[in-house]
Design an enzyme around this catalytic site. Structure first.
Site, PDB file in Angstrom:
ATOM      1  N   ARG A  21       3.998  -3.624  -9.820  1.00  0.00           N
ATOM      2  CA  ARG A  21       3.906  -2.226  -9.418  1.00  0.00           C
ATOM      3  C   ARG A  21       3.539  -1.353 -10.609  1.00  0.00           C
ATOM      4  O   ARG A  21       4.091  -1.482 -11.698  1.00  0.00           O
ATOM      5  CB  ARG A  21       5.229  -1.751  -8.815  1.00  0.00           C
ATOM      6  CG  ARG A  21       5.176  -0.282  -8.357  1.00  0.00           C
ATOM      7  CD  ARG A  21       6.397   0.106  -7.548  1.00  0.00           C
ATOM      8  NE  ARG A  21       6.481  -0.685  -6.327  1.00  0.00           N
ATOM      9  CZ  ARG A  21       5.747  -0.445  -5.241  1.00  0.00           C
ATOM     10  NH1 ARG A  21       4.869   0.545  -5.235  1.00  0.00           N
ATOM     11  NH2 ARG A  21       5.890  -1.187  -4.172  1.00  0.00           N
ATOM     12  N   ASP A  31      -6.369  -4.642  -2.829  1.00  0.00           N
ATOM     13  CA  ASP A  31      -5.731  -5.953  -2.982  1.00  0.00           C
ATOM     14  C   ASP A  31      -5.728  -6.774  -1.692  1.00  0.00           C
ATOM     15  O   ASP A  31      -4.999  -7.754  -1.579  1.00  0.00           O
ATOM     16  CB  ASP A  31      -4.297  -5.804  -3.489  1.00  0.00           C
ATOM     17  CG  ASP A  31      -3.443  -4.890  -2.617  1.00  0.00           C
ATOM     18  OD1 ASP A  31      -3.947  -4.396  -1.588  1.00  0.00           O
ATOM     19  OD2 ASP A  31      -2.273  -4.664  -2.978  1.00  0.00           O
ATOM     20  N   MET A  86      -3.004 -10.762   0.773  1.00  0.00           N
ATOM     21  CA  MET A  86      -2.717  -9.714  -0.200  1.00  0.00           C
ATOM     22  C   MET A  86      -2.516 -10.348  -1.569  1.00  0.00           C
ATOM     23  O   MET A  86      -1.683 -11.238  -1.736  1.00  0.00           O
ATOM     24  CB  MET A  86      -1.472  -8.913   0.191  1.00  0.00           C
ATOM     25  CG  MET A  86      -1.101  -7.833  -0.829  1.00  0.00           C
ATOM     26  SD  MET A  86       0.389  -6.897  -0.380  1.00  0.00           S
ATOM     27  CE  MET A  86      -0.254  -5.889   0.961  1.00  0.00           C
ATOM     28  N   TRP A  95       4.291   5.937  -4.164  1.00  0.00           N
ATOM     29  CA  TRP A  95       4.038   4.971  -3.105  1.00  0.00           C
ATOM     30  C   TRP A  95       4.787   5.326  -1.819  1.00  0.00           C
ATOM     31  O   TRP A  95       5.968   5.643  -1.838  1.00  0.00           O
ATOM     32  CB  TRP A  95       4.478   3.584  -3.556  1.00  0.00           C
ATOM     33  CG  TRP A  95       4.200   2.510  -2.540  1.00  0.00           C
ATOM     34  CD1 TRP A  95       3.067   1.772  -2.416  1.00  0.00           C
ATOM     35  CD2 TRP A  95       5.078   2.086  -1.505  1.00  0.00           C
ATOM     36  NE1 TRP A  95       3.161   0.905  -1.357  1.00  0.00           N
ATOM     37  CE2 TRP A  95       4.393   1.073  -0.774  1.00  0.00           C
ATOM     38  CE3 TRP A  95       6.361   2.450  -1.107  1.00  0.00           C
ATOM     39  CZ2 TRP A  95       4.977   0.430   0.320  1.00  0.00           C
ATOM     40  CZ3 TRP A  95       6.932   1.817  -0.016  1.00  0.00           C
ATOM     41  CH2 TRP A  95       6.240   0.806   0.672  1.00  0.00           C
ATOM     42  N   HIS A 140       0.643  -8.338  -7.379  1.00  0.00           N
ATOM     43  CA  HIS A 140       0.469  -7.570  -8.617  1.00  0.00           C
ATOM     44  C   HIS A 140       1.775  -6.860  -8.940  1.00  0.00           C
ATOM     45  O   HIS A 140       2.632  -6.659  -8.068  1.00  0.00           O
ATOM     46  CB  HIS A 140      -0.655  -6.546  -8.470  1.00  0.00           C
ATOM     47  CG  HIS A 140      -0.417  -5.541  -7.368  1.00  0.00           C
ATOM     48  ND1 HIS A 140       0.247  -4.364  -7.563  1.00  0.00           N
ATOM     49  CD2 HIS A 140      -0.751  -5.562  -6.043  1.00  0.00           C
ATOM     50  CE1 HIS A 140       0.311  -3.692  -6.423  1.00  0.00           C
ATOM     51  NE2 HIS A 140      -0.282  -4.397  -5.478  1.00  0.00           N
ATOM     52  N   GLU A 200       2.224   7.873   3.375  1.00  0.00           N
ATOM     53  CA  GLU A 200       0.986   8.550   3.778  1.00  0.00           C
ATOM     54  C   GLU A 200       0.387   7.896   5.028  1.00  0.00           C
ATOM     55  O   GLU A 200      -0.220   8.574   5.855  1.00  0.00           O
ATOM     56  CB  GLU A 200      -0.040   8.578   2.626  1.00  0.00           C
ATOM     57  CG  GLU A 200      -0.719   7.266   2.305  1.00  0.00           C
ATOM     58  CD  GLU A 200       0.139   6.350   1.469  1.00  0.00           C
ATOM     59  OE1 GLU A 200      -0.140   5.142   1.445  1.00  0.00           O
ATOM     60  OE2 GLU A 200       1.086   6.841   0.825  1.00  0.00           O
ATOM     61  N   ASP A 201       0.589   6.586   5.188  1.00  0.00           N
ATOM     62  CA  ASP A 201       0.092   5.911   6.387  1.00  0.00           C
ATOM     63  C   ASP A 201       0.911   6.295   7.620  1.00  0.00           C
ATOM     64  O   ASP A 201       0.356   6.461   8.713  1.00  0.00           O
ATOM     65  CB  ASP A 201       0.132   4.393   6.197  1.00  0.00           C
ATOM     66  CG  ASP A 201      -0.793   3.929   5.084  1.00  0.00           C
ATOM     67  OD1 ASP A 201      -1.853   4.549   4.906  1.00  0.00           O
ATOM     68  OD2 ASP A 201      -0.450   2.961   4.388  1.00  0.00           O
ATOM     69  N   ASP A 247      -7.677  -0.943   0.988  1.00  0.00           N
ATOM     70  CA  ASP A 247      -6.859  -1.214  -0.197  1.00  0.00           C
ATOM     71  C   ASP A 247      -7.547  -2.248  -1.073  1.00  0.00           C
ATOM     72  O   ASP A 247      -8.204  -3.177  -0.568  1.00  0.00           O
ATOM     73  CB  ASP A 247      -5.474  -1.720   0.207  1.00  0.00           C
ATOM     74  CG  ASP A 247      -4.563  -0.605   0.697  1.00  0.00           C
ATOM     75  OD1 ASP A 247      -5.009   0.560   0.716  1.00  0.00           O
ATOM     76  OD2 ASP A 247      -3.417  -0.899   1.084  1.00  0.00           O
TER      77      ASP A 247
END
Length: 396
Positions: free
Chosen positions: A342, A244, A337, A307, A340, A310-311, A242
C-alpha cells in the site's frame, strides 16, 4: 407408400446430421490449417497476424506469436506470446477478418507482458541499462489543453473493417510504473484482436498529497473527451481501469453497451477467490461509461482523499439516476490482481463513510461540475499519453 416416405425422411435426416458433424470437424481442421498456413514462410495476411501452433489433442491449446501494427503515430515491431485454451472443438471461433481468434481464457504472464511492453515501446536493453528497469519509453512534451495530437491512437489493424467502438482508457496513477508496463503489455494485444480504436490516458497525480482517485478520473475524462472531439473521433466509451488488474478472458469485449446500464467489467477477482461482488465491492476495478452516462451522474465525487468509498459513492449516483449495472456472466468477468504494498500516500480513508452516508450530500454539487484540478503537463509516450495533474489539497 407412407412407410416409404417415412424411411426416406429418416435417411435424409441422417444424411443431414452426418453432414453437420463432418462440417464441424472440417471447420476445426481448416481453422488449424489456416493458422499453420499463416506461419509457414512468414506470409503476411491482411490482419498482419503471424502464428505458430502447438496443439494438444485433448484441450487444443495453441501457442500463438504475433506481430502487431498501430497507427502512424507509432510503430510496433515486437512479438508476444499468448496462451489461448480452447476446451472443446465447438469453442473455436470462426475465422473473421474483423475480430481475431477470441479464444476465451488467456494466461496472465508477467514476464511475457513485460517483454511485450518493451517490444511495443521499442525499448532496448541498452535503454534499460541507461534509464533503469522502470523506463517507459521515449517521451515528448504534449499540450496542456485540447489538441488532436494529445493521444496515441491504436487503429484497427484491418482497414476494411468497420470499427466497433472508439474507446478511451483512463488509468488513475502514481508511482506504479511496474504495474503500468505489465497491464499495457497484457491488455493491448487483447484489444487489438477486438477490432476497436482505442487510446490510453494515464492520469498521474503530482505532489505528495493523499491520493484522490475521483479527481484524477474526472480530469482524465474531460481531457480525453476534448481530445476525441478535436480529432473528430469522439470516444463512444470511457473505461476507467485500475492499473493492477489483468483480464483473464479475451472474449470479454471492452466496449460500452450504453442505454440505461453502465458496464462493470471486473466483478470476479482472484484475490477474493472470484466470488462475485465480494467484500462490499460495487462498481470498482474496471468500469465503462458512455459520455452521456458519465455526465448524467456528474462523474465521480471529488471528496474522497485516500483509499476507499469513491466506488460506493458512484453506485449511489447510478441508483439515483436510474442507471443499472451490466456485468459479464460466468468466467468472462474474471481478473487477476497483481499484489503490491500500500502506498503511504494512499492510506485507508477513515472518514470515508461519514462522507458516503451524509444525508445532505448533493451529487450535482460534487463531481465534474465543480472540478478544480489543474493539468501541469502532458507527456506523450509510444503507447500512451501521461496527463500530470495537480489535484489540490484535502480540506483541513
Amino acid at each position: 407408400m407412407a412407410l416409404l416416405k417415412v424411411n426416406c425422411t429418416i435417411r435424409t435426416l441422417l444424411v443431414l446430421v452426418f453432414a453437420i458433424n463432418v462440417s464441424m470437424i472440417l471447420v476445426f481442421r481448416l481453422y488449424v490449417l489456416q493458422i499453420r498456413q499463416e506461419s509457414i514462410g512468414n506470409r503476411k495476411f491482411q490482419l498482419s497476424y503471424y502464428t505458430t501452433v502447438e496443439t494438444d489433442t485433448e484441450t487444443h491449446t495453441f501457442t500463438m506469436a504475433k506481430e502487431n501494427t498501430m497507427s502512424s503515430t507509432a510503430r510496433i515491431n515486437g512479438t508476444e506470446m499468448i496462451n489461448v485454451n480452447f476446451t472443446t472443438e465447438l469453442n473455436v471461433p470462426a475465422i473473421s477478418n474483423c475480430i481475431e481468434y477470441l479464444g476465451g481464457s488467456i494466461s496472465v504472464n508477467y514476464k511475457s507482458a513485460l517483454q511485450t511492453f518493451h517490444n511495443f515501446s521499442n525499448i532496448t536493453q541498452a535503454d534499460i541499462t541507461t534509464y533503469g528497469e522502470l523506463f517507459l519509453g521515449n517521451k515528448e512534451e504534449g499540450y496542456k489543453y485540447k489538441n488532436s495530437n494529445n493521444a496515441v491512437i491504436f487503429e484497427p489493424k484491418n482497414p476494411n473493417c468497420q470499427t466497433a467502438q472508439n474507446v478511451a482508457f483512463i488509468i488513475p496513477f502514481r508511482n506504479r510504473e511496474t504495474h503500468l508496463r505489465l497491464v499495457l503489455g497484457h491488455l493491448i494485444p487483447v484489444l487489438q484482436r477486438q477490432n476497436i480504436r482505442f487510446a490510453f490516458f494515464i492520469v498521474t497525480q503530482n505532489g505528495n498529497e493523499f491520493f484522490n482517485k475521483g479527481r484524477l478520473m474526472n480530469t482524465g475524462f474531460e481531457f480525453a473527451s476534448e481530445v476525441g472531439k478535436a480529432r473528430n473521433q469522439a470516444f463512444d466509451c470511457y473505461i476507467f481501469h485500475d492499473v493492477d488488474l489483468f483480464v483473464e478472458h479475451d472474449s470479454l469485449l471492452y466496449r460500452c453497451g450504453g442505454g440505461k446500464e453502465i458496464d462493470h467489467l471486473a466483478p470476479r477477482i482472484d484475490k477474493f477467490k472470484y466470488v462475485p461482488y465480494c467484500c462490499g465491492m460495487t462498481v470498482g476495478g474496471v468500469i465503462g461509461f458512455t459520455e452521456e452516462q458519465y455526465r448524467t451522474v456528474n462523474g465521480y465525487s471529488n471528496k474522497y482523499w485516500g483509499w476507499g468509498a469513491e466506488d460506493d459513492d458512484m453506485a449511489d449516483r447510478l441508483e439515483l439516476h436510474d442507471l443499472g449495472i451490466r456485468r459479464p456472466e460466468g468466467d468472462l468477468g474474471k481478473y487477476t490482481m497483481m499484489s503490491h504494498q500500500r502506498d503511504s500516500l494512499n492510506p485507508i480513508n477513515t472518514g470515508r463513510f461519514k462522507i458516503l452516508w451524509d444525508k445532505n450530500k448533493k451529487f450535482w454539487n460534487d463531481g465534474l461540475g465543480n472540478l478544480d484540478t489543474k493539468i501541469t503537463s502532458v507527456l506523450r509516450y509510444p503507447l500512451f499519453v501521461n496527463v500530470l495533474v495537480d489535484v489540490g489539497k484535502p480540506p483541513t
